[in-house]
Design a protein around this motif. Structure first.
Motif, PDB file in Angstrom:
ATOM      1  N   LYS A   5       0.834  -1.211   0.000  1.00 29.34           N
ATOM      2  CA  LYS A   5       0.000   0.000   0.000  1.00 29.34           C
ATOM      3  C   LYS A   5       0.866   1.257   0.000  1.00 29.34           C
ATOM      4  O   LYS A   5       0.488   2.274  -0.589  1.00 29.34           O
ATOM      5  N   SER A  34     -11.575  -7.386  -2.773  1.00 26.82           N
ATOM      6  CA  SER A  34     -11.409  -7.689  -1.356  1.00 26.82           C
ATOM      7  C   SER A  34     -12.781  -7.965  -0.739  1.00 26.82           C
ATOM      8  O   SER A  34     -13.803  -7.549  -1.286  1.00 26.82           O
ATOM      9  N   SER A  76     -14.243  -6.614   1.643  1.00 30.20           N
ATOM     10  CA  SER A  76     -14.950  -5.393   2.033  1.00 30.20           C
ATOM     11  C   SER A  76     -15.356  -4.531   0.849  1.00 30.20           C
ATOM     12  O   SER A  76     -15.993  -3.493   1.024  1.00 30.20           O
ATOM     13  N   ARG A 128     -10.931   1.691  -2.224  1.00 41.19           N
ATOM     14  CA  ARG A 128     -12.089   2.060  -1.397  1.00 41.19           C
ATOM     15  C   ARG A 128     -11.720   3.156  -0.391  1.00 41.19           C
ATOM     16  O   ARG A 128     -12.510   4.070  -0.125  1.00 41.19           O
ATOM     17  N   ASP A 136      -8.882  -2.565  -1.381  1.00 39.79           N
ATOM     18  CA  ASP A 136      -8.971  -1.892  -0.085  1.00 39.79           C
ATOM     19  C   ASP A 136      -8.434  -0.464  -0.204  1.00 39.79           C
ATOM     20  O   ASP A 136      -9.010   0.486   0.349  1.00 39.79           O
ATOM     21  N   GLU A 167      -6.613  -7.840  -3.858  1.00 46.66           N
ATOM     22  CA  GLU A 167      -7.453  -7.621  -2.677  1.00 46.66           C
ATOM     23  C   GLU A 167      -6.977  -6.387  -1.899  1.00 46.66           C
ATOM     24  O   GLU A 167      -7.793  -5.567  -1.456  1.00 46.66           O
ATOM     25  N   ASP A 168      -5.658  -6.248  -1.737  1.00 48.13           N
ATOM     26  CA  ASP A 168      -5.126  -5.076  -1.044  1.00 48.13           C
ATOM     27  C   ASP A 168      -5.347  -3.809  -1.870  1.00 48.13           C
ATOM     28  O   ASP A 168      -5.572  -2.724  -1.317  1.00 48.13           O
TER      29      ASP A 168
END
Length: 507
Positions: free
Chosen positions: A44, A163, A165, A142, A139, A135-136
């Motif tokens: 990230k 991800s 979420s 978002r 995140d 997936e990261d």
């Protein structure tokens, strides 16, 4: 994405600040996931720095922009990115590049320059990332979205992993941007593209050969890169494709029309290396594709040219394994989704269109011995009727002699002897006894022989005979391209093409 970027950049007034970010070589940081538990943190931080790097490039193209003093220097950004990719940075360097820092920096730039919002155009995210990276990334997507920051990301069927979420429809709207290869608008767009490509050259190709160029545009199946590749072949070898009067050789055009579908088939085949755990799906998919192509060919047999179909329908619900294979072919650019259509009591059918280049090459349309471009165009330009061969998942699997056990998830292989590990938790190879290492998609791709690259066989032989380059990684680490350019007949232009092929393979 690039088209939207340049359009926004040239717009009058401070309405939006576009930032184009390309994550083409994102797999370079994927090995971090097999080496430690802090991979999401490093990744990230890397994502944030890549956006900041792209933001700086955008701001350099805008005159009179006012930057905050806290904006990182170019050299520092580049140095930190290299350290993260090499796994040699410390937490202090990366920790400051958080999502709140990115949001605060963008908001300050917007306020200082009286700009309403920032649009992040993120290319190759769900294509270049591994599953865990994706997936990261979502995140990150978002979290970075705000009132003033609007992220857009390119996603692809079959290989995109959101991800837990992240919910499509709530966190983002998904739209289809594939250029549909039909209609006057499509021809106009592609012909204009061809004219711009030849603008300023000695070849007046489009005006003299509009039908031939339109035919090649259809055979590119809505993929501009495939179309431009065909045009590049003509430009590089005009003596091969052009007659003495400047017209295109019809026979050569028919041969050239295959190159678009061949490029897409290579993309599909590359999934075997990029997604080794789904190798069985890629292999069995070739039988399924052949069956679908045959069904269209059989359906069109004996029909008039205005009644020919380039589509097929499969009754819902689709078998999950079949649906996965079709999504892979959509990613490769060989099958295009048209939508769901109801046939009353017969059920709802998911309708797809198959690559026009394959339909042309396999005589699935214009099924006669003496073929001509005008006959193909008559079929391709005809009004599309809502008639297509209907089939069922069970029938396709029966024709291909495939069943559920033929589709399996393959576990990573032993790095020493190549034996598939018996269980995901296994620590030692059952064949040679070697300790099993965590697998890395990037390292697996980089360790492949250069024979996998999309360059000519003669070029591959020349590289091996005249240098120590054997694997894809040898090309990637040759950042100055000195090894390549030391080989006879390989100078800057060819070296750039070879490096591009290596980067494309690992992306």
């Amino acid at each position: 994405m690039l088209k939207a970027f340049h359009k926004m950049l040239s717009a009058v007034g401070p309405q939006a600040l576009p930032v184009y970010v390309n994550f083409k070589l994102a797999l370079k940081v994927e090995p971090l996931y097999s080496k430690g538990a802090n991979a999401p943190f490093w990744f990230k931080g890397w994502l944030t720095l890549k956006v900041i790097e792209a933001l700086r490039k955008t701001l350099e193209e805008i005159d009179g922009i006012d930057l905050p003093d806290s904006f990182p220097k170019k050299e520092f950004i580049e140095r930190t990115l290299v350290k993260i990719e090499a796994g040699t940075t410390d937490g202090a360097e990366t920790e400051q590049f958080s999502i709140p820092f990115l949001q605060q920096t963008i908001d300050e730039i917007l306020d200082r320059n009286n700009i309403n919002r920032c649009v992040l155009l993120i290319d190759d995210a769900a294509h270049a990332f591994s599953e865990k990276q994706q997936e990261d990334f979502f995140d990150f997507f978002r979290a970075v979205k705000s009132k003033s920051i609007s992220p857009k990301a390119a996603v692809y069927p079959g290989i995109t992993s959101h991800s837990p979420s992240f919910q499509v429809g709530h966190d983002a709207e998904q739209i289809d941007v594939w250029v549909k290869p039909s209609g006057e608008d499509y021809e106009s767009f592609m012909l204009e593209l061809a004219k711009k490509r030849f603008e300023g050259t000695q070849i007046n190709l489009v005006d003299n050969n509009e039908d031939d160029i339109a035919f090649l545009a259809y055979c590119s199946f809505g993929i501009p890169r495939a179309f431009l590749g065909m045009l590049r072949a003509i430009y590089n070898s005009p003596e091969t494709y052009l007659n003495s009067d400047g017209s295109l050789s019809k026979a050569k055009v028919l041969t050239l029309s295959r190159s678009g579908k061949e490029m897409s088939h290579r993309v599909y085949s590359s999934l075997e290396a990029k997604l080794p755990s789904l190798k069985s799906y890629v292999e069995n998919g070739e039988f399924i594709y052949r069956t679908l192509l045959d069904s269209i060919k059989e359906f069109n047999s004996g029909k008039g040219r205005s009644e020919q179909s380039m589509q097929f329908g499969i009754r819902n619900p689709l078998d999950p394994n079949l649906e996965k294979v079709i999504s892979f072919y959509q990613y490769a650019g060989l099958i295009m989704s048209i939508g769901d259509f109801s046939r009353g009591e017969n059920g709802v059918f998911s309708v797809y269109e198959l690559h026009i280049g394959d339909l042309v090459t396999d005589n699935a349309i214009v099924s006669r011995r003496t073929k001509s471009i005008s006959l193909f165009l008559e079929v391709l330009r005809a009004k599309k009727l809502q008639i297509w061969p209907r089939t069922f998942s069970s029938k396709i699997l029966e024709l291909t002699k495939l069943n559920g056990i033929d589709f399996k998830i393959s576990l990573p292989q032993c790095q020493v002897c190549g034996t598939e590990r018996p269980t995901p938790e296994a620590h030692f190879c059952p064949n040679c006894g070697s300790r099993l290492k965590s697998s890395s998609a990037y390292e697996h791709l980089a360790d492949q022989d250069i024979s996998v690259l999309d360059i000519s066989p003669a070029m591959k032989d020349r590289i091996k005979k005249n240098s120590q380059i054997r694997k894809v990684r040898d090309i990637l680490i040759d950042s100055s391209r000195e090894q390549l350019m030391s080989i006879k007949y390989i100078k800057k232009a060819r070296a750039v093409k070879i490096v591009g092929a290596a980067e494309e393979y690992v992306s």
